[in-house]
Enzyme design. Structure first.
Site, mmCIF file in Angstrom:
data_model
loop_
_atom_site.group_PDB
_atom_site.id
_atom_site.type_symbol
_atom_site.label_atom_id
_atom_site.label_comp_id
_atom_site.label_asym_id
_atom_site.label_seq_id
_atom_site.Cartn_x
_atom_site.Cartn_y
_atom_site.Cartn_z
ATOM 1 N N GLU A 35 0.805 -1.237 0.000
ATOM 2 C CA GLU A 35 0.000 0.000 0.000
ATOM 3 C C GLU A 35 0.836 1.285 0.000
ATOM 4 O OE1 GLU A 35 -2.772 -0.458 3.254
ATOM 5 O OE2 GLU A 35 -3.511 -2.359 2.467
ATOM 6 N N ASN B 219 1.937 -5.310 -3.064
ATOM 7 C CA ASN B 219 0.528 -5.603 -2.769
ATOM 8 C C ASN B 219 -0.227 -4.303 -2.504
ATOM 9 O OD1 ASN B 219 -1.528 -7.656 -2.081
ATOM 10 N ND2 ASN B 219 -1.348 -6.891 0.026
ATOM 11 N N HIS C 100 -10.747 -6.157 -2.115
ATOM 12 C CA HIS C 100 -11.792 -5.963 -1.101
ATOM 13 C C HIS C 100 -12.954 -5.240 -1.773
ATOM 14 C CE1 HIS C 100 -9.298 -7.206 2.258
ATOM 15 N NE2 HIS C 100 -8.326 -6.404 1.853
ATOM 16 N N GLU D 176 -6.395 -10.736 -0.977
ATOM 17 C CA GLU D 176 -7.211 -10.466 0.222
ATOM 18 C C GLU D 176 -8.694 -10.432 -0.132
ATOM 19 O OE1 GLU D 176 -5.755 -7.022 2.370
ATOM 20 O OE2 GLU D 176 -3.668 -7.531 1.963
ATOM 21 N N ASP E 25 -12.437 -10.377 -0.503
ATOM 22 C CA ASP E 25 -13.730 -10.499 0.179
ATOM 23 C C ASP E 25 -14.716 -9.592 -0.540
ATOM 24 O OD1 ASP E 25 -12.826 -8.041 1.250
ATOM 25 O OD2 ASP E 25 -12.619 -8.829 3.281
HETATM 26 O O1 9MR Z 1 -7.720 -7.940 8.538
HETATM 27 C C1 9MR Z 1 -6.768 -7.120 9.199
HETATM 28 C C2 9MR Z 1 -7.369 -6.614 10.492
HETATM 29 O O2 9MR Z 1 -7.540 -7.678 11.402
HETATM 30 C C3 9MR Z 1 -6.462 -5.555 11.083
HETATM 31 O O3 9MR Z 1 -7.098 -4.981 12.201
HETATM 32 C C4 9MR Z 1 -6.160 -4.505 10.046
HETATM 33 C C5 9MR Z 1 -5.239 -3.462 10.617
HETATM 34 O O4 9MR Z 1 -4.828 -2.545 9.668
HETATM 35 O O5 9MR Z 1 -5.550 -5.098 8.929
HETATM 36 C C6 9MR Z 1 -6.415 -5.977 8.284
HETATM 37 O O6 9MR Z 1 -5.813 -6.498 7.124
HETATM 38 C C7 9MR Z 1 -5.459 -5.549 6.123
HETATM 39 C C8 9MR Z 1 -4.258 -6.075 5.393
HETATM 40 O O7 9MR Z 1 -3.246 -6.351 6.299
HETATM 41 C C9 9MR Z 1 -3.808 -5.116 4.322
HETATM 42 N N1 9MR Z 1 -4.861 -4.752 3.417
HETATM 43 C C10 9MR Z 1 -6.110 -4.332 4.049
HETATM 44 C C11 9MR Z 1 -6.558 -5.364 5.075
HETATM 45 C C12 9MR Z 1 -7.914 -5.002 5.624
HETATM 46 O O8 9MR Z 1 -7.844 -3.807 6.351
#
Ligand code: 9MR
Length: 442
Positions: free
Chosen positions: A156, A199, A235, A264, A266
């Site tokens: 990101e 990513n 997402h 990722e 969903d």
């Molecule tokens: O799913 C993850 C969640 O449990 C955490 O609280 C969050 C913190 O930033 O991160 C989420 O996963 C993220 C991933 O690491 C990177 N892309 C976005 C995902 C969803 O926020």
């Protein structure tokens, strides 16, 4: 005269020569996401949280259906190096050893990211930050050397919106544009066998942000900076649906000479709409030969980061959702696999009758295994014509007399379960009953 034996051998030779498999889609179809993806040369993974590995239903769903894992939070900087140079791999190791014991692949997520970053890192001055970043990459990758198939090296790093600019972060602001290249070079040295991915999210269709990433990858390939893959987080929800140019976007990256991975996935929603979106994502990946695998961002809706949007394939009780069946079907699998043979039977009955027409009803019943779809035919005798149908999707032969009927949308039937479709026959003077062909299931 052709004997039965020579005919069988002749068939086998023909099948071998053409590479056809007569059984695909029936008894041979894979019955889990991982197995079905593997038959397509891909993995199907889930994000996993270490603190759920004690829950039996969570683990059995994971172990049965998935053949790759991504630690959802456990490999992030704040989890493994909350204090400088003091590494804690306990939770991540639990996931890695579970995955290894089941023969699953492991995605590493993530090494350099502005979020979930301890404050000691953001407080460093440039030279020290560079040292800390390279040390973090080296220590974490060395700990897992040989165990991770792909690492999200940088996550990101670009801004949303139309600017195509880099996102402000301690790395960007203090080290400048070169931090991404430096991270990838350090990563290649630390574990030369791991695939190194960039990513991001909101890069799933062709847009300013994805084009900025595209230009980064193109530049890296041109200059020999190590990069092997690009992760598309995917997402999705109603405000951010699966883009119509999703496949085209994956393909343009693949054409740069990198693998693409859906990392990722969903999709918020429910029922048929959600199932269709999932199916479209899977089909897009399968259509891009360098799309090497799909990871959904969690096992069950109840633990999703967007739990209220019920975005995953299993509900809170680990029941398979329509989206699950759609994904399995798109992967070429079938819930009837795992021993049983998909089969169905049909029966016909006449319904209402008028002076010029009558209605017919065909009942389709699944055999002793669940089926994911079915098809059958209805043939009328000229000059009869079928003027209307309901609860099915018909196609016609050139004479218009033979109707092939398939389900409307989801054709899933549990073992022994039935559905029916109907139609109106204009008699044109002939009241003969239609002929219903055999039923085919997969
Ligand atoms: O799913 C993850 C969640 O449990 C955490 O609280 C969050 C913190 O930033 O991160 C989420 O996963 C993220 C991933 O690491 C990177 N892309 C976005 C995902 C969803 O926020």
């Amino acid at each position: 005269m052709v004997t039965r034996k020579s005919l069988v051998l002749g068939m086998a030779g023909l099948l071998a020569a053409t590479g056809l498999s007569v059984l695909s889609g029936t008894a041979e179809a894979a019955s889990t996401l991982g197995a079905a993806a593997a038959e397509k040369g891909r993995y199907f993974g889930a994000a996993v949280a270490a603190n759920h590995l004690g829950e039996a239903a969570y683990v059995s769903t994971l172990d049965t259906e998935f053949n790759s894992v991504t630690p959802e939070n456990e490999m992030k900087w704040d989890a493994v190096e909350s204090t400088r140079n003091s590494f804690n791999f306990t939770a991540a190791d639990q996931i890695v050893s579970h995955a290894q014991s089941k023969g699953m692949k492991i995605r590493g997520h993530t090494l350099v990211w502005h979020s979930q970053l301890p404050s000691w890192v953001s407080g460093l001055a440039a030279a020290d930050l560079r040292t800390a970043m390279n040390n973090h990459i080296t220590q974490v990758m060395t700990h897992y050397k040989g165990k991770i198939h792909s690492w999200d090296v940088v996550n990101e790093a670009f801004q949303d919106g139309s600017s195509g600019a880099r996102r402000s972060s301690p790395f960007q602001d203090k080290l400048g544009n070169g931090f991404i290249e430096e991270a990838f070079r350090t990563a290649r040295t630390a574990d030369p066998a791991a695939k190194l991915c960039y990513n991001d999210y909101n890069t799933d269709g062709v847009n300013a942000k994805s084009t900025a990433v595209y230009n980064l990858v193109k530049d890296f390939k041109a200059r020999g900076v190590p990069i092997d893959c690009v992760g598309f987080q995917s997402h999705f929800n109603s405000a951010s649906p699966v883009p119509s140019d999703y496949q085209a976007n994956l393909q343009r990256f693949a054409d740069l000479g990198v693998d693409v991975q859906i990392t990722e996935l969903d999709i918020e929603g429910s029922g048929t709409a959600q199932a269709t979106s999932y199916s479209n994502v899977v089909k897009a990946c399968l259509a891009v030969s360098r799309c090497t695998g799909i990871t959904v961002w969690g096992v069950t809706d109840k633990y999703s980061w967007r739990a209220s949007g019920t975005p995953l394939l299993f509900d809170g009780n680990y029941a398979k959702k329509a989206a699950y069946t759609a994904v399995l079907t798109a992967l070429g699998g079938s819930s009837s696999g795992g021993g049983g043979t998909a089969a169905c039977s049909v029966s016909y009955s006449k319904q209402e009758e008028w002076s010029d027409r009558f209605n017919g009803k065909v009942t389709v019943t699944a055999g002793s295994s669940a089926i994911s779809t079915w098809t059958t035919t209805v043939t009328v005798t000229s000059p009869q014509k079928i003027s209307a149908t309901w609860n099915g999707t018909p196609t016609w032969d050139s004479s218009g007399n033979v109707m092939t009927m398939k389900p409307n949308g989801n054709g899933t039937l549990a073992a022994g379960a039935s559905t029916s479709f109907g139609f109106t026959v204009m008699t044109n003077g002939n009241t003969a009953a239609p002929t219903v062909g055999s039923c085919t299931a997969s």
